[in-house]
Design a protein around this motif. Structure first.
Motif, short mmCIF file in Angstrom:
data_model
loop_
_atom_site.label_atom_id
_atom_site.label_comp_id
_atom_site.label_asym_id
_atom_site.label_seq_id
_atom_site.Cartn_x
_atom_site.Cartn_y
_atom_site.Cartn_z
N GLY A 102 0.84 -1.14 0.06
CA GLY A 102 0.01 -0.04 -0.02
C GLY A 102 0.81 1.12 0.01
O GLY A 102 0.45 2.42 0.40
N CYS A 103 2.20 1.17 -0.39
CA CYS A 103 2.88 2.51 -0.44
C CYS A 103 2.32 3.27 -1.43
O CYS A 103 1.91 3.07 -2.61
CB CYS A 103 4.36 2.16 -0.91
N GLY A 104 2.46 4.66 -1.16
CA GLY A 104 1.89 5.68 -2.02
C GLY A 104 0.73 6.51 -1.38
O GLY A 104 0.39 6.12 -0.31
N TRP A 105 0.73 7.66 -1.88
CA TRP A 105 -0.17 8.63 -1.49
C TRP A 105 -1.56 7.92 -1.82
O TRP A 105 -1.77 7.69 -2.97
CB TRP A 105 -0.06 9.93 -1.97
N PRO A 106 -2.93 8.10 -0.93
CA PRO A 106 -4.11 7.69 -1.41
C PRO A 106 -4.45 8.77 -2.43
O PRO A 106 -3.99 9.95 -2.50
CB PRO A 106 -4.99 8.08 -0.05
N GLN A 107 -5.06 8.32 -3.64
CA GLN A 107 -5.52 9.01 -4.83
C GLN A 107 -6.11 10.22 -4.36
O GLN A 107 -5.93 11.59 -5.15
CB GLN A 107 -6.34 8.37 -5.69
N HIS A 108 -7.07 10.34 -3.37
CA HIS A 108 -7.77 11.37 -3.03
C HIS A 108 -7.06 12.57 -2.39
O HIS A 108 -7.48 13.63 -2.07
CB HIS A 108 -8.96 11.17 -2.29
N MET A 109 -5.68 12.19 -2.07
CA MET A 109 -4.81 13.22 -1.21
C MET A 109 -3.57 13.70 -2.19
O MET A 109 -2.93 14.24 -1.55
CB MET A 109 -4.44 12.50 -0.35
N LEU A 110 -3.68 13.22 -3.39
CA LEU A 110 -2.69 13.90 -4.35
C LEU A 110 -2.32 15.32 -4.21
O LEU A 110 -1.20 15.74 -4.07
CB LEU A 110 -2.93 13.33 -5.85
N LEU A 111 -3.69 16.02 -4.38
CA LEU A 111 -3.32 17.54 -4.54
C LEU A 111 -3.68 18.01 -3.09
O LEU A 111 -4.68 17.82 -2.39
CB LEU A 111 -4.57 18.21 -5.38
N LYS A 113 -5.18 20.29 -0.04
CA LYS A 113 -6.47 20.75 0.26
C LYS A 113 -6.75 22.19 -0.14
O LYS A 113 -7.72 22.67 -0.82
CB LYS A 113 -7.06 20.49 1.54
N GLY A 114 -5.72 23.20 0.01
CA GLY A 114 -6.19 24.58 -0.02
C GLY A 114 -6.93 25.33 0.95
O GLY A 114 -7.14 24.74 1.93
N GLU A 117 -10.64 30.04 -0.55
CA GLU A 117 -10.32 31.07 -1.49
C GLU A 117 -9.46 30.41 -2.70
O GLU A 117 -9.27 31.19 -3.86
CB GLU A 117 -9.46 32.26 -0.85
N GLY A 118 -9.01 29.30 -2.41
CA GLY A 118 -8.33 28.66 -3.57
C GLY A 118 -6.76 28.51 -3.06
O GLY A 118 -6.36 29.19 -1.96
N PHE A 119 -5.92 27.77 -3.70
CA PHE A 119 -4.62 27.74 -3.65
C PHE A 119 -3.82 27.91 -5.01
O PHE A 119 -3.54 26.79 -5.64
CB PHE A 119 -4.12 26.42 -2.71
N PRO A 120 -3.37 29.16 -5.33
CA PRO A 120 -2.86 29.28 -6.45
C PRO A 120 -1.20 28.35 -6.67
O PRO A 120 -0.75 28.68 -5.60
CB PRO A 120 -2.50 30.75 -6.62
N SER A 121 -1.29 27.72 -7.64
CA SER A 121 -0.06 26.86 -7.61
C SER A 121 0.23 26.90 -9.27
O SER A 121 -0.09 27.28 -10.12
CB SER A 121 -0.39 25.36 -7.25
N GLN A 122 1.69 26.45 -9.24
CA GLN A 122 2.45 26.38 -10.42
C GLN A 122 2.36 24.82 -10.83
O GLN A 122 3.14 24.13 -10.16
CB GLN A 122 3.37 27.03 -10.77
N LEU A 123 2.12 24.42 -12.06
CA LEU A 123 2.40 23.13 -12.54
C LEU A 123 3.70 23.11 -13.41
O LEU A 123 3.79 24.04 -14.13
CB LEU A 123 1.45 22.49 -13.40
#
Length: 143
Positions: A102-111, A113-114, A117-123
């Motif tokens: 089960g190694c890895g981040w849970p899919q629902h926690m990849l991004l 939360k912010g 108002e949002g969480f401005p990010s750069q990809l």
């Protein structure tokens, strides 16, 4: 649970098909004072969202990738499964599958939360030559 799909346009400037390693990262766009961050300051804050290989034909390539395919996540079912239910009674392939780490981040926690108002990010997406990335030789050290 919703999943995102990303599409990237990549140019292969050679006249040959190449294999590339795609890496996708995310970093905050602004610092704690709300000022735009320089890449030099961002680079230690990037989180890796995905890493995978692609075959690039000469010229323009469109790379499509779904968030559920990320190499750094595991499915929700694997994350929160009942460890008592469905446990195999004998050793073997079924037990090996059940004991998956089960190694890895849970899919629902990849991004992140912010906030409301949002969480401005750069990809940040990079594609490197797979031939330069791969480990060509493995040396075993005997003690």
């Amino acid at each position: 649970m919703s999943h995102l799909e990303s599409v990237f346009r990549v140019e292969n400037s050679s006249n040959q098909q190449r294999i590339g390693t795609v890496r996708i990262f995310l970093a905050p766009k602004f610092d704690e004072r709300g000022l735009p961050m320089l890449f030099l300051d961002q680079k230690g804050l990037f989180i890796e969202l995905d890493k995978f290989q692609v075959t690039l034909k000469p010229k323009t390539n469109l790379i499509e990738r779904r968030s559920e395919e990320s190499s750094v996540t595991i499915p929700f079912e694997r994350t929160f499964r009942n460890l008592e239910a469905g446990r195999p009674t004998v050793a073997g392939d079924a037990m090996e599958q059940f004991n998956y780490c089960g190694c890895g981040w849970p899919q629902h926690m990849l991004l992140p939360k912010g906030t409301a108002e949002g969480f401005p990010s750069q990809l940040f997406v990079m594609v490197s030559d797979y031939e330069g990335d791969k480990a060509s030789e493995v040396y075993l050290v005997k003690k």
